[in-house]
Design a protein around this motif. Structure first.
Motif, PDB file in Angstrom:
ATOM      1  N   THR A 207       3.111  13.470   6.553  1.00 10.78           N
ATOM      2  CA  THR A 207       3.677  12.088   6.378  1.00 10.78           C
ATOM      3  C   THR A 207       2.769  11.545   5.411  1.00 10.78           C
ATOM      4  OG1 THR A 207       4.201  12.012   8.815  1.00 10.78           O
ATOM      5  CG2 THR A 207       3.802   9.963   7.464  1.00 10.78           C
ATOM      6  N   TRP A 208       1.518  11.871   5.039  1.00  8.12           N
ATOM      7  CA  TRP A 208       0.593  11.337   4.001  1.00  8.12           C
ATOM      8  C   TRP A 208       1.091  11.562   2.595  1.00  8.12           C
ATOM      9  CZ3 TRP A 208      -3.795  13.904   1.470  1.00  8.12           C
ATOM     10  CH2 TRP A 208      -4.611  12.962   0.838  1.00  8.12           C
ATOM     11  N   THR A 209       1.573  13.009   2.446  1.00  6.03           N
ATOM     12  CA  THR A 209       1.859  13.572   1.128  1.00  6.03           C
ATOM     13  C   THR A 209       3.443  12.973   1.101  1.00  6.03           C
ATOM     14  OG1 THR A 209       2.563  15.764   2.498  1.00  6.03           O
ATOM     15  CG2 THR A 209       0.192  15.515   1.065  1.00  6.03           C
ATOM     16  N   GLY A 210       4.205  13.136   2.176  1.00  6.47           N
ATOM     17  CA  GLY A 210       5.442  12.764   1.857  1.00  6.47           C
ATOM     18  C   GLY A 210       5.791  11.490   1.472  1.00  6.47           C
ATOM     19  N   LEU A 211       5.025  10.544   1.976  1.00  9.82           N
ATOM     20  CA  LEU A 211       4.957   9.131   1.496  1.00  9.82           C
ATOM     21  C   LEU A 211       4.432   9.067   0.187  1.00  9.82           C
ATOM     22  CD1 LEU A 211       4.364   7.367   4.865  1.00  9.82           C
ATOM     23  CD2 LEU A 211       6.417   7.298   3.498  1.00  9.82           C
ATOM     24  N   GLY A 212       3.534   9.884  -0.512  1.00 10.49           N
ATOM     25  CA  GLY A 212       3.098   9.703  -1.767  1.00 10.49           C
ATOM     26  C   GLY A 212       1.915   9.216  -1.634  1.00 10.49           C
ATOM     27  N   LEU A 213       1.188   8.968  -0.411  1.00 14.95           N
ATOM     28  CA  LEU A 213      -0.442   8.185  -0.389  1.00 14.95           C
ATOM     29  C   LEU A 213      -1.266   9.127  -0.752  1.00 14.95           C
ATOM     30  CD1 LEU A 213       0.542   6.593   3.318  1.00 14.95           C
ATOM     31  CD2 LEU A 213       0.302   5.529   1.303  1.00 14.95           C
ATOM     32  N   ASP A 214      -1.063  10.338  -1.177  1.00 16.26           N
ATOM     33  CA  ASP A 214      -2.062  11.387  -1.604  1.00 16.26           C
ATOM     34  C   ASP A 214      -2.225  10.980  -2.985  1.00 16.26           C
ATOM     35  OD1 ASP A 214       0.340  12.351  -1.928  1.00 16.26           O
ATOM     36  OD2 ASP A 214      -0.250  14.338  -2.308  1.00 16.26           O
ATOM     37  N   ARG A 215      -1.201  10.533  -3.758  1.00 20.29           N
ATOM     38  CA  ARG A 215      -1.384  10.193  -5.209  1.00 20.29           C
ATOM     39  C   ARG A 215      -1.303   8.818  -5.774  1.00 20.29           C
ATOM     40  NH1 ARG A 215       2.667  13.468  -3.326  1.00 20.29           N
ATOM     41  NH2 ARG A 215       4.366  11.788  -3.806  1.00 20.29           N
ATOM     42  N   ALA A 216      -1.016   7.598  -4.729  1.00 21.84           N
ATOM     43  CA  ALA A 216      -1.097   6.568  -4.946  1.00 21.84           C
ATOM     44  C   ALA A 216      -2.527   5.882  -5.256  1.00 21.84           C
ATOM     45  CB  ALA A 216      -0.327   5.668  -3.997  1.00 21.84           C
ATOM     46  N   SER A 217      -2.495   4.960  -5.991  1.00 23.27           N
ATOM     47  CA  SER A 217      -3.772   4.166  -6.405  1.00 23.27           C
ATOM     48  C   SER A 217      -3.788   3.421  -5.310  1.00 23.27           C
ATOM     49  CB  SER A 217      -3.576   3.172  -7.483  1.00 23.27           C
ATOM     50  OG  SER A 217      -2.657   2.276  -7.229  1.00 23.27           O
ATOM     51  N   LEU A 224       2.593  -0.281  -0.200  1.00 22.39           N
ATOM     52  CA  LEU A 224       3.705   0.659   0.601  1.00 22.39           C
ATOM     53  C   LEU A 224       3.340   0.447   2.037  1.00 22.39           C
ATOM     54  CD1 LEU A 224       5.642   2.730   1.154  1.00 22.39           C
ATOM     55  CD2 LEU A 224       4.039   4.587   0.547  1.00 22.39           C
ATOM     56  N   LEU A 225       2.093   0.328   2.356  1.00 20.01           N
ATOM     57  CA  LEU A 225       1.711   0.423   3.856  1.00 20.01           C
ATOM     58  C   LEU A 225       2.045  -1.087   4.416  1.00 20.01           C
ATOM     59  CD1 LEU A 225      -1.823   1.906   3.849  1.00 20.01           C
ATOM     60  CD2 LEU A 225       0.296   2.772   4.807  1.00 20.01           C
ATOM     61  N   GLU A 226       1.986  -2.194   3.668  1.00 20.85           N
ATOM     62  CA  GLU A 226       2.220  -3.517   3.872  1.00 20.85           C
ATOM     63  C   GLU A 226       3.999  -3.424   4.065  1.00 20.85           C
ATOM     64  OE1 GLU A 226      -1.226  -5.944   1.354  1.00 20.85           O
ATOM     65  OE2 GLU A 226       0.852  -5.811   0.630  1.00 20.85           O
ATOM     66  N   LYS A 227       4.610  -2.951   3.645  1.00 22.21           N
ATOM     67  CA  LYS A 227       6.038  -3.002   3.802  1.00 22.21           C
ATOM     68  C   LYS A 227       6.308  -2.208   4.857  1.00 22.21           C
ATOM     69  CE  LYS A 227       7.588  -3.105  -0.917  1.00 22.21           C
ATOM     70  NZ  LYS A 227       8.175  -2.210  -2.041  1.00 22.21           N
ATOM     71  N   LEU A 228       5.723  -1.081   5.240  1.00 23.92           N
ATOM     72  CA  LEU A 228       6.121  -0.235   6.297  1.00 23.92           C
ATOM     73  C   LEU A 228       5.571  -1.059   7.800  1.00 23.92           C
ATOM     74  CD1 LEU A 228       4.545   3.095   5.130  1.00 23.92           C
ATOM     75  CD2 LEU A 228       6.998   2.629   5.979  1.00 23.92           C
ATOM     76  N   PHE A 229       4.529  -1.550   7.652  1.00 29.88           N
ATOM     77  CA  PHE A 229       4.082  -2.475   8.885  1.00 29.88           C
ATOM     78  C   PHE A 229       4.173  -4.116   8.702  1.00 29.88           C
ATOM     79  CE2 PHE A 229       1.369   1.328   8.759  1.00 29.88           C
ATOM     80  CZ  PHE A 229       1.569   1.915  10.056  1.00 29.88           C
ATOM     81  N   ALA A 230       5.300  -4.432   7.948  1.00 25.90           N
ATOM     82  CA  ALA A 230       5.637  -5.969   7.628  1.00 25.90           C
ATOM     83  C   ALA A 230       5.563  -6.504   9.107  1.00 25.90           C
ATOM     84  CB  ALA A 230       6.685  -5.996   6.928  1.00 25.90           C
ATOM     85  N   ASP A 231       6.467  -6.023  10.118  1.00 25.79           N
ATOM     86  CA  ASP A 231       6.569  -6.722  11.225  1.00 25.79           C
ATOM     87  C   ASP A 231       5.202  -7.103  11.954  1.00 25.79           C
ATOM     88  OD1 ASP A 231       9.268  -6.870  10.880  1.00 25.79           O
ATOM     89  OD2 ASP A 231       9.544  -4.917  12.168  1.00 25.79           O
ATOM     90  N   ALA A 248      -7.486   5.139  -3.242  1.00 23.34           N
ATOM     91  CA  ALA A 248      -7.693   4.679  -1.840  1.00 23.34           C
ATOM     92  C   ALA A 248      -8.715   5.589  -1.001  1.00 23.34           C
ATOM     93  CB  ALA A 248      -6.469   4.534  -1.215  1.00 23.34           C
ATOM     94  N   GLN A 249      -9.285   5.080   0.087  1.00 20.59           N
ATOM     95  CA  GLN A 249     -10.230   5.909   0.727  1.00 20.59           C
ATOM     96  C   GLN A 249      -9.752   6.603   1.968  1.00 20.59           C
ATOM     97  OE1 GLN A 249     -13.753   3.308   1.080  1.00 20.59           O
ATOM     98  NE2 GLN A 249     -14.855   4.460  -0.479  1.00 20.59           N
ATOM     99  N   TRP A 250      -8.692   7.430   1.863  1.00 17.38           N
ATOM    100  CA  TRP A 250      -8.108   8.001   2.996  1.00 17.38           C
ATOM    101  C   TRP A 250      -9.080   9.302   3.228  1.00 17.38           C
ATOM    102  CZ3 TRP A 250      -3.873   7.131   5.468  1.00 17.38           C
ATOM    103  CH2 TRP A 250      -2.959   6.083   5.194  1.00 17.38           C
ATOM    104  N   LEU A 251      -9.480   9.602   4.633  1.00 16.86           N
ATOM    105  CA  LEU A 251     -10.330  10.402   5.141  1.00 16.86           C
ATOM    106  C   LEU A 251      -9.900  11.499   6.162  1.00 16.86           C
ATOM    107  CD1 LEU A 251     -13.194   7.873   5.528  1.00 16.86           C
ATOM    108  CD2 LEU A 251     -13.054   9.567   3.677  1.00 16.86           C
TER     109      LEU A 251
END
Length: 401
Positions: A207-217, A224-231, A248-251
């Motif tokens: 999911t991390w790579t599919g959403l492009g979070l591995d490449r995003a600043s 993107l995360l704010e949109k996904l968890f907007a509710d 971003a500091q993904w671990l």
């Protein structure tokens, strides 16, 4: 006794408080590499049992911690457009910076010296002291000097996670599970002040790579995360902590264990000695319990080797159940698709049962029915306790895992 604590986290500070309370003549210095008021993370969480222990060890700091904490008594799970509420044990959140300030103020009031911006590097000599306490975290420099002696082992978790803050104040411990086109992504949120909450977001590597979070600043990733968890965020922003290159500091979570916790007059404490997956919310509690146990061992034993050996035995024994629960909790999230399709009340019930060694080997709906029945029949509760470890050992023997 002359004591040097390397690392100015909760374990070192609280240990220094307890030792000064035992004997004001102890000469204690805490060495912290960062400036005063500088810390990572947002808020930490704990439960009422820890507060009771703090009151028994040092009522003054316990009162200050309590007065600076926020409370909740419910757990809330959002799955798609369904919400489930579970009324559970009272929990607490406190800002990490505020927590450290409270402990530092109390330590200084008792005569502890805190030397900020004083790093003990890998090539520096150990401080001259009767006892050196390595409270310098999971990346402990002091432990790293003698890694072979300590028998340090680190296991990386599969999922990716990021530790964020938000201006959305959660009034309950909140879970939110969102299904994206690349798989599920979820967050844990809890308040720690009148204006902020901690928000930990986790997902599988696919999911991390599919959403492009591995490449995003960091900025693009947060958007993107704010949109996904907007509710669940109600329009509030997420706050990150970018690295120097803007990433971003993904671990991947690192579970650390050590074969032994002491060497001569050097002893490990807190995350330098052990880590447990963040999903059980026990890191701060375990660090403070380490401090209590070490101070008690030093009080009960005249010789330092005997005290350090007793401390290690007690804490290793106390951690066995918690470390097992943490491993099972991490595995529950790593196998989320197994549970996420259940009706939300059932899924949330099994979320609360994720520490069970039986759960991974029983069909989820069957386990749910057994657990419901076991809540009414003591015989079934005993069967669960007896069968879980045996079934786990049988599967491990057959699969080699």
């Amino acid at each position: 006794m002359k004591i040097a604590c390397v690392g100015g986290g909760p374990a070192s500070l609280y240990f220094s408080i307890l030792m000064k309370r035992q004997d004001p003549s102890h000469d204690i210095t805490v060495h912290e590499r960062n400036p005063a008021g500088s810390t990572y993370g947002w808020g930490v969480t704990y439960w009422s049992g820890l507060l009771d222990k703090l009151r028994g060890s040092d009522p003054e700091s316990a009162l200050a911690v309590s007065e600076n904490s926020v409370r909740w008594s419910d757990g809330v799970a959002h799955v798609r457009n369904r919400t489930t509420v579970h009324h559970g044990d009272e929990g607490f959140g406190i800002g990490r910076r505020r927590f450290l300030d409270v402990l530092a103020d109390r330590a200084r009031s008792l005569g502890v010296r805190i030397e900020y911006e004083h790093e003990i590097g890998a090539d520096d000599p150990l401080p001259e002291a009767d006892l050196v306490v390595a409270g310098d975290g999971v990346n402990s420099v002091l432990r790293g000097r003698y890694a072979d002696h300590f028998g340090s082992e680190t296991v990386l978790g599969r999922n990716r996670y990021i530790w964020l803050g938000t201006t959305k104040v959660f009034d309950s411990f909140t879970f939110a599970f969102v299904e994206s086109e690349h798989g599920w992504i979820w967050c844990y949120g809890y308040g720690f002040s009148d204006g902020h909450s901690t928000c930990v977001i986790e997902c599988s590597p696919e999911t991390w790579t599919g959403l492009g979070l591995d490449r995003a600043s960091e900025a693009d990733g947060l958007a993107l995360l704010e949109k996904l968890f907007a509710d669940v965020l109600d329009g509030h922003e997420l706050i990150g902590r970018a690295q120097s290159d803007g990433a971003a500091q993904w671990l991947n979570f690192r579970t650390l264990t050590n074969r032994t916790w002491h060497r001569d007059n050097l002893v490990l404490i807190g995350d330098a000695a052990h880590t447990t997956h963040y999903s059980i919310g026990a890191g701060t509690t375990l660090a403070l319990e380490d401090a209590i146990a070490l101070a008690e061992a030093l009080s009960a034993h005249r010789d330092l080797p005997g005290a350090l050996a007793a401390y290690e035995r007690e804490r290793k024994s106390a951690l066995l159940h918690i470390q097992s629960a943490a491993r099972l909790s991490a595995q529950w999230y790593e196998n989320l698709p197994r549970y996420i399709r259940l009706p939300p009340p059932q899924m949330f019930a099994l979320l609360g049962q994720r520490h069970s060694p039986l759960l991974p080997y029983v069909p989820p709906q069957l386990y749910y029915r057994i657990d419901r029945a076991a809540g009414q029949l003591e015989a079934l509760r005993r069967l669960k306790r007896w069968l879980g470890p045996r079934l786990a050992r049988t599967v491990q023997a057959r699969t080699g895992r």
